[in-house]
Design a protein around this motif. Structure first.
Motif, short mmCIF file in Angstrom:
data_model
loop_
_atom_site.label_atom_id
_atom_site.label_comp_id
_atom_site.label_asym_id
_atom_site.label_seq_id
_atom_site.Cartn_x
_atom_site.Cartn_y
_atom_site.Cartn_z
N GLY A 205 32.94 -21.04 0.52
CA GLY A 205 33.34 -21.98 -0.52
C GLY A 205 32.10 -22.72 -0.99
O GLY A 205 30.97 -22.36 -0.64
N PRO A 206 32.28 -23.78 -1.77
CA PRO A 206 31.11 -24.46 -2.35
C PRO A 206 30.22 -25.16 -1.33
O PRO A 206 30.69 -25.93 -0.49
N ILE A 207 28.94 -24.87 -1.43
CA ILE A 207 27.92 -25.44 -0.55
C ILE A 207 26.74 -25.82 -1.44
O ILE A 207 26.26 -24.97 -2.21
N ARG A 208 26.28 -27.06 -1.32
CA ARG A 208 25.22 -27.49 -2.24
C ARG A 208 23.92 -26.73 -1.98
O ARG A 208 23.32 -26.87 -0.92
N THR A 209 23.53 -25.92 -2.93
CA THR A 209 22.18 -25.33 -2.94
C THR A 209 21.68 -25.49 -4.37
O THR A 209 22.47 -25.53 -5.31
N LYS A 210 20.37 -25.55 -4.51
CA LYS A 210 19.82 -25.70 -5.86
C LYS A 210 20.20 -24.48 -6.72
O LYS A 210 20.61 -24.62 -7.87
N GLY A 211 20.08 -23.29 -6.13
CA GLY A 211 20.36 -22.06 -6.88
C GLY A 211 21.77 -22.05 -7.46
O GLY A 211 21.96 -21.71 -8.63
N ALA A 212 22.75 -22.42 -6.65
CA ALA A 212 24.15 -22.37 -7.11
C ALA A 212 24.48 -23.53 -8.03
O ALA A 212 24.99 -23.33 -9.13
N PHE A 213 24.19 -24.75 -7.60
CA PHE A 213 24.67 -25.91 -8.35
C PHE A 213 23.96 -26.05 -9.71
O PHE A 213 24.56 -26.50 -10.67
N SER A 214 22.69 -25.63 -9.78
CA SER A 214 21.98 -25.77 -11.06
C SER A 214 22.54 -24.80 -12.10
O SER A 214 22.39 -25.03 -13.30
N ARG A 215 23.19 -23.73 -11.63
CA ARG A 215 23.70 -22.73 -12.59
C ARG A 215 25.20 -22.79 -12.80
O ARG A 215 25.71 -22.23 -13.75
N LEU A 216 25.89 -23.47 -11.86
CA LEU A 216 27.36 -23.48 -11.94
C LEU A 216 27.92 -24.85 -12.31
O LEU A 216 29.04 -24.96 -12.79
N ASP A 217 27.14 -25.88 -12.07
CA ASP A 217 27.57 -27.23 -12.46
C ASP A 217 26.33 -28.02 -12.89
O ASP A 217 25.97 -29.02 -12.26
N PRO A 218 25.66 -27.56 -13.97
CA PRO A 218 24.35 -28.12 -14.31
C PRO A 218 24.37 -29.62 -14.59
O PRO A 218 23.39 -30.31 -14.34
#
Ligand SMILES: CC/C=C\C/C=C\C/C=C\C/C=C\C=C\C(=O)SCCNC(=O)CCNC(=O)[C@H](O)C(C)(C)COP(=O)(O)OP(=O)(O)OC[C@H]1O[C@@H](n2cnc3c(N)ncnc32)[C@H](O)[C@@H]1OP(=O)(O)O
Ligand SMILES: NC(=O)C1=CN([C@@H]2O[C@H](COP(=O)(O)OP(=O)(O)OC[C@H]3O[C@@H](n4cnc5c(N)ncnc54)[C@H](OP(=O)(O)O)[C@@H]3O)[C@@H](O)[C@H]2O)C=CC1
Length: 299
Positions: A205-218
């Motif tokens: 499930g959602p885990i804060r990483t720069k790669g994911a959060f910058s592209r999925l919830d900018p």
């Protein structure tokens, strides 16, 4: 974080006994950042010699040096774009020279961004599906063939996502490719057990990483709503995925193959249940609703 998250504090220490991966080699794609880095760190702490591979050699080298200096176990950095089967073959050749063939393979590299599907170009579609599905297939086939040739068993793990199962709008290339990865791994679990290979899947499930959060919830606008639908009231931690990945890849899980393990704080079932919004109903409202239901006569 929601109030209930105090009931579910993350345990971030390494779970398995020291030395669980002594004399083992682990290959982790996308091991330089985010969840891949966390898995590399955990496996290295448990004694594995790790090889991490992705496009950015400088990022890989820095991660490799930081982890090696903390654990005392060698981490090798090898540049590889998993979209290119020849680059994958060169990477595996380099690994054979450095460490020999791996005991543990973790297909973690991915690409993603939120985008209405009507705005996707063919190249945008290709970019994501090439990294996620073709990349996983190229790595798995290249290593699988060489392992079979050498009569060596191995544990293969793919990191997918909870929407690989449900599908999801706005991340359609990722959802399609991750579903393909799951089909690939379940199929090979059936086919390649005879060669000593296990195939499993973790859906984080959602885990804060720069790669994911910058592209999925900018903008950060959706994080609160996302946390509010997680029954355990918080995001996951990279170490929680790393401990599960280590277990699945370890000798404690040799009877596990073809498994799909969801680790998401309950988000998937929370979104799926038709009546789950009734969590908002207060005790007084329940009294009133119950009375109305009980007073109903006939249909
Ligand atoms: C409601 C939600 C709330 C909160 C969400 C918050 C948290 C997450 C929760 C759950 C997560 C679940 C799953 C997560 C899955 C993941 O995979 S996360 C990991 C993400 N990490 C990465 O993506 C890292 C690697 N990514 C990249 O390198 C790039 O982003 C890449 C675009 C994937 C690839 O880079 P590359 O350099 O090869 O590609 P480009 O040449 O830049 O682009 C290729 C074509 O794609 C088009 N493109 C690129 N970006 C966009 C965009 N944002 N929108 C539309 N199109 C885009 C680009 O234009 C190219 O196409 P062309 O122009 O036609 O040539
Ligand atoms: N964080 C989250 O909330 C969730 C993450 N996931 C999954 O977890 C995994 C890790 O994601 P996360 O750590 O968050 O994000 P990151 O962006 O940090 O990780 C993605 C990694 O993939 C590598 N990569 C991308 N393209 C390529 C390529 N063509 N060839 C080789 N490597 C590549 C990147 O390295 P480089 O740029 O150097 O190539 C990067 O290290 C992914 O599979 C993702 O789908 C799933 C659900 C939730």
């Amino acid at each position: 974080q929601l109030v209930q998250s105090t009931f579910f504090p993350p345990a971030e220490g390494v779970m398995l006994p020291t030395g669980s991966f002594s004399n083992r080699v682990a290959f982790i794609t996308g091991g330089g950042t985010g969840l891949g880095r966390a898995m590399t760190s955990t496996l290295s702490q448990l004694g594995a010699q790790c090889v991490i591979a992705s496009r950015k050699l400088d990022v890989l080298q820095q991660t490799a040096e930081e982890i090696s200096s903390q654990t005392g176990n060698k981490v090798h950095a090898v540049e590889c774009d998993v979209r290119d089967p020849q680059a994958v073959a060169r990477c595996v050749e380099r690994m054979e020279t450095l460490t020999g063939l791996p005991d543990v393979i973790i297909n973690n590299a991915a690409g993603n961004f939120v985008c209405p599907s009507e705005r996707l170009s063919p190249n945008a579609w290709r970019s994501i599906t090439d990294i996620v599905l073709n990349g996983t297939a190229f790595v798995t086939l290249e290593l699988g063939k060489r392992l079979i040739q050498s009569r060596k068993g191995a544990s293969f793990l793919a990191i997918t996502t909870i929407y690989a199962e449900s599908g999801s709008g706005f991340v359609v290339p990722s959802a399609s490719a991750k579903a393909g990865v799951e089909a690939l791994y379940k199929s090979l679990a059936a086919e390649w057990g005879r060669y000593g290979h296990r195939f499993n899947i973790i859906q984080p499930g959602p885990i804060r990483t720069k790669g994911a959060f910058s592209r999925l919830d900018p903008t950060g606008a959706f994080e609160k709503a996302m946390i509010s639908r997680i029954p355990t009231g918080r995001l996951g931690k990279p170490a929680e995925i790393a401990n599960l990945a280590a277990f699945v890849s370890s000798d404690y899980a040799t009877w596990m193959s073809g498994a799909v393990i969801r680790l998401d704080g309950g988000e998937y079932v929370s979104m799926a249940g038709e009546f789950n919004e009734l969590r908002r109903v207060t005790p007084d409202q329940w009294k009133m609703m119950e009375a109305m239901i009980r007073n109903t006569r006939g249909s």
